[in-house]
Design an enzyme around this catalytic site. Structure first.
Site, PDB file in Angstrom:
ATOM      1  N   HIS A  68      15.389  64.687 -69.570  1.00 40.33           N
ATOM      2  CA  HIS A  68      15.288  66.120 -69.293  1.00 40.33           C
ATOM      3  C   HIS A  68      13.904  66.427 -68.738  1.00 40.33           C
ATOM      4  CE1 HIS A  68      18.589  67.666 -72.243  1.00 40.33           C
ATOM      5  NE2 HIS A  68      18.998  66.663 -71.506  1.00 40.33           N
ATOM      6  N   TYR A 197      15.730  76.945 -76.443  1.00 39.84           N
ATOM      7  CA  TYR A 197      15.168  77.473 -77.683  1.00 39.84           C
ATOM      8  C   TYR A 197      15.282  78.994 -77.618  1.00 39.84           C
ATOM      9  CZ  TYR A 197      13.044  72.939 -78.826  1.00 39.84           C
ATOM     10  OH  TYR A 197      12.839  71.624 -79.151  1.00 39.84           O
ATOM     11  N   PRO A 289      11.415  70.694 -87.581  1.00 38.79           N
ATOM     12  CA  PRO A 289      12.021  70.054 -86.403  1.00 38.79           C
ATOM     13  C   PRO A 289      11.884  70.844 -85.103  1.00 38.79           C
ATOM     14  CG  PRO A 289      13.717  70.957 -87.839  1.00 38.79           C
ATOM     15  CD  PRO A 289      12.419  71.112 -88.560  1.00 38.79           C
ATOM     16  N   LYS A 293       9.124  66.477 -83.231  1.00 39.51           N
ATOM     17  CA  LYS A 293       8.049  65.485 -83.238  1.00 39.51           C
ATOM     18  C   LYS A 293       8.215  64.360 -84.273  1.00 39.51           C
ATOM     19  CE  LYS A 293       5.627  67.070 -79.935  1.00 39.51           C
ATOM     20  NZ  LYS A 293       6.380  66.513 -78.808  1.00 39.51           N
ATOM     21  N   TYR A 381       4.914  69.089 -75.655  1.00 41.66           N
ATOM     22  CA  TYR A 381       6.338  68.797 -75.857  1.00 41.66           C
ATOM     23  C   TYR A 381       6.681  67.386 -75.368  1.00 41.66           C
ATOM     24  CZ  TYR A 381      11.183  69.851 -76.738  1.00 41.66           C
ATOM     25  OH  TYR A 381      12.453  69.828 -77.256  1.00 41.66           O
TER      26      TYR A 381
HETATM   27  C1  PHB Z   1      18.219  67.693 -81.452  1.00 42.55           C
HETATM   28  O1  PHB Z   1      18.782  67.469 -80.359  1.00 42.55           O
HETATM   29  O2  PHB Z   1      18.687  67.275 -82.509  1.00 42.55           O
HETATM   30  C2  PHB Z   1      16.955  68.473 -81.484  1.00 42.55           C
HETATM   31  C3  PHB Z   1      16.393  68.896 -80.296  1.00 42.55           C
HETATM   32  C4  PHB Z   1      15.209  69.617 -80.319  1.00 42.55           C
HETATM   33  C5  PHB Z   1      14.623  69.927 -81.522  1.00 42.55           C
HETATM   34  C6  PHB Z   1      15.177  69.503 -82.705  1.00 42.55           C
HETATM   35  C7  PHB Z   1      16.350  68.771 -82.689  1.00 42.55           C
HETATM   36  O3  PHB Z   1      13.486  70.661 -81.529  1.00 42.55           O
END
Ligand code: PHB
Ligand code: APR
Length: 397
Positions: A68, A197, A289, A293, A381
């Protein structure tokens, strides 16, 4: 080397040591199936991807990992794209389930024929401040006692290694958030190629994926929310209410394959060493999460540890072992700060005042309209540089 725990930290360390001719025993208290099937996060930083590839465990990643080059931040019904690759001179993240990483590493370990014990009972470590720490466990009814040069505590947040350190040695830094997440895997084709997000009045939501047919979604819920309180329909209603944008974008709804509650916590225990015990990964630190990280920090810890062990075995050098904790914690704290910031910016806090709410919206507005702010998010990120590079450390990967 005794390694407690066959999660990403323990398995990666075992493989790095193998590639550098250092013997290890990996001891795990759960079954192989449990360790592989456990659903966890799935975002790999550029540096973690590069490391796995260089170590020769990147085939699955190459086949099914999803690269991505951007992500979306959504609020007030609008999605804003942050171009990670453009802002970081071509870096990206790869979506690849942690359970896949673990499956690949277990396969590589098994191929080396080096010891890896699953379903070990009564795992214990002792004599940590001596020159021969001891790792004891029972396997298939037989008692094992391994006299090691060093022990790596890679046994996660609830393992036995950190609690084996005498009282008064560790300083613990902790923040528990007043919410958790429900995470689901759904049989539904992802309707966005990139992660989203979302900040919404009803709370945070996150759109992710595992494959062209499986969507991964998360929604903020009260802390310690029993999953039984949430019907599949209730979860979808909440997801759609929070994620649908003004242009009509929304996730596809499908059968929920798996659902669970994820707690959010920031935690650091320092130093990450006591005598000849070295803590790595979740055993030493937990991040919420939101910044994705956790696994990446486990990878950077074990790289620092492998470099130090190699220097010790090849040249008798102990400085890098002595510096292990300080070097790791520099990167850990930056990731802690980033994960805390992502969490604080994107969640509804139960005690938030109208002032806090307006400030949060301004934060998101600034983030999505300033190239400087987007660059700051992007470089963190995709992952800040690892504290050591395997090339300069002379590590074979
Ligand atoms: C996930 O795909 O499980 C995932 C993606 C981004 C995050 C946390 C979990 O910040
Ligand atoms: N004896 C042996 N193994 C143990 C013990 C014990 N007493 N206690 C726990 N373990 C095992 C767990 O079963 C698990 O397989 O240690 C392993 C720790 O793995 P993780 O929890 O995955 O932690 P880590 O390897 O540090 O990886 C960090 O995992 O928790 C996620 O999101 C986190 O992505 C991050 C990553």
């Amino acid at each position: 080397m005794g390694i407690v725990g066959a999660g990403p930290a323990g398995l990666l360390l075992g493989h790095l040591l193998h590639l550098n001719g250092i013997d290890s025993v990996v001891v795990e208290n759960h079954s192989r199936e449990h360790v592989i099937d456990r659903v966890r996060a799935g975002v790999l930083e550029q540096g973690t991807v590069d490391l796995l590839r260089a170590m020769g465990v990147g085939a699955g990643l190459q086949r099914t990992g999803l690269r991505h080059e951007g992500l979306y931040v959504s609020f007030q019904g609008l999605r804003h794209r942050i171009d990670l690759a453009d802002l970081t001179a071509g870096k990206a993240i790869t979506v690849y389930g942690q359970n896949e990483v673990v499956r690949d590493l277990i396969e590589s370990r098994t191929a080396t024929a080096r010891p890896l014990y699953f379903e070990a009972d009564h795992v214990a470590v002792s004599a940590l401040d001596s020159s021969t720490p001891v790792l004891r466990f029972q396997h298939s009814g037989t008692d094992h006692e391994v006299h090691c040069d060093f022990v790596a505590g890679c046994d996660g947040f609830r393992g036995i290694c950190r609690p084996s350190i005498p009282d008064g040695v560790l300083t613990v830094y902790e923040r528990v958030y007043p919410f958790g997440w429900i995470g689901i895997l759904a049989d539904a084709a992802p309707t966005s190629d990139e992660l989203i997000y979302t900040y919404h009045d009803r709370g945070f939501a996150l759109f992710s994926m595992r494959s062209p047919k499986v969507t991964r979604l998360y929604v903020q819920v009260p802390p310690e929310e029993p999953i039984e309180n949430w019907s599949d329909e209730g979860i979808w209603n909440e997801i759609l209410a929070r994620m649908t944008t003004r242009d009509g974008w929304q996730p596809n709804v499908g059968h929920i394959i798996q659902k669970a509650v994820v707690p959010l916590r920031s935690f650091v225990a320092a130093p990450m060493r006591y005598g000849r015990l070295f803590l790595a990964g979740d055993a030493a630190h937990i991040v919420p999460p939101t910044g994705a990280k956790g696994l990446n920090l486990a990878a950077s810890d074990v790289l620092v540890l492998a470099r130090a062990l190699k220097a010790f075995y090849e040249r008798g050098r102990t400085e890098w072992l002595a510096e292990y904790s300080d070097v790791c914690l520099r990167r850990v704290w930056k990731a802690q700060r980033f994960s805390w910031w992502m969490t604080s910016t994107l969640h509804r806090f139960p005690d938030a005042t109208p002032f806090d709410y307006q400030r949060q919206i301004a934060d998101l507005d600034y983030l999505t309209s300033s190239r400087a702010a987007m660059t700051s998010l992007a470089e963190q990120y995709v992952g800040l540089p690892m504290e050591v590079s395997y090339e300069s450390a002379g590590l074979h990967v």
